[in-house]
Motif scaffolding. Sequence first.
Motif, PDB file in Angstrom:
ATOM      1  N   PRO A 110       0.794  -1.257   0.143  1.00 35.68           N
ATOM      2  CA  PRO A 110      -0.100   0.055   0.060  1.00 35.68           C
ATOM      3  C   PRO A 110       0.748   1.273   0.083  1.00 35.68           C
ATOM      4  O   PRO A 110       0.306   2.380   0.205  1.00 35.68           O
ATOM      5  CB  PRO A 110      -1.025  -0.009   1.327  1.00 35.68           C
ATOM      6  N   VAL A 111       2.154   1.162  -0.093  1.00 33.91           N
ATOM      7  CA  VAL A 111       3.171   2.466  -0.031  1.00 33.91           C
ATOM      8  C   VAL A 111       2.889   2.851  -1.544  1.00 33.91           C
ATOM      9  O   VAL A 111       3.087   2.332  -2.616  1.00 33.91           O
ATOM     10  CB  VAL A 111       4.591   1.968   0.345  1.00 33.91           C
ATOM     11  N   VAL A 112       2.746   4.343  -1.510  1.00 39.11           N
ATOM     12  CA  VAL A 112       2.706   5.053  -3.007  1.00 39.11           C
ATOM     13  C   VAL A 112       4.278   5.658  -3.074  1.00 39.11           C
ATOM     14  O   VAL A 112       4.802   6.189  -2.099  1.00 39.11           O
ATOM     15  CB  VAL A 112       1.744   6.031  -2.828  1.00 39.11           C
ATOM     16  N   VAL A 113       4.982   5.544  -4.082  1.00 38.47           N
ATOM     17  CA  VAL A 113       6.233   6.103  -4.492  1.00 38.47           C
ATOM     18  C   VAL A 113       5.787   6.861  -5.670  1.00 38.47           C
ATOM     19  O   VAL A 113       5.552   6.086  -6.811  1.00 38.47           O
ATOM     20  CB  VAL A 113       7.223   4.935  -4.660  1.00 38.47           C
ATOM     21  N   ASP A 114       5.883   8.395  -5.890  1.00 40.87           N
ATOM     22  CA  ASP A 114       5.566   8.894  -7.112  1.00 40.87           C
ATOM     23  C   ASP A 114       6.407  10.086  -7.037  1.00 40.87           C
ATOM     24  O   ASP A 114       7.206  10.474  -6.206  1.00 40.87           O
ATOM     25  CB  ASP A 114       3.928   9.037  -7.219  1.00 40.87           C
ATOM     26  N   THR A 115       6.067  11.123  -7.818  1.00 37.76           N
ATOM     27  CA  THR A 115       6.586  12.298  -8.090  1.00 37.76           C
ATOM     28  C   THR A 115       5.677  13.430  -7.500  1.00 37.76           C
ATOM     29  O   THR A 115       4.520  13.463  -8.093  1.00 37.76           O
ATOM     30  CB  THR A 115       7.288  12.667  -9.495  1.00 37.76           C
TER      31      THR A 115
END
Length: 155
Positions: free
Chosen positions: A47-52
């Motif tokens: 459920p971890v979000v990695v984005d910019t």
Amino acid sequence: MRFLVLTLTLAAVLAGCATGPVDRPPAEQPTLTTEQRRLKDALRGTPVVVDTSADGRMRIEVPLQFSFDAGRGAVKPPLAAVLDRLAAGLRSGNFDVRVAAPADPKGSNPVLVQDRAASVRDYLVARGVRLARIVGLSKANGEFVEVLVSERAAR
């Protein structure tokens, strides 16, 4: 026969040492893009979000339920696992880090928010991230621990 094999092996090892060190290019520092890709791949399916972020920083969001227990400031194991992966890249890269921690959903305790942000900072520092790289602690909007990573400006 054994003596001959041992002697030849030792001679080969010593001959290799005599040639001196092999010139290798210095290890390249990871870029924000490569770190974001590495982290996104490592955390796929979680459920971890990695984005910019809108301003070009790498943003990592970990849901509160996996980060801290209600009313507590100690890092929970799922958040620790994310921070371990993040710290691996932060140790070798030229990055600055901002940490934002949330309050509990039913209350806004500024001391708890600061304790949580400080716990994330301290966890990263304990994993080898230089304290000088942690450039800000704040309150997160919403129910996520947010870590923002940016390329360190030339100084």
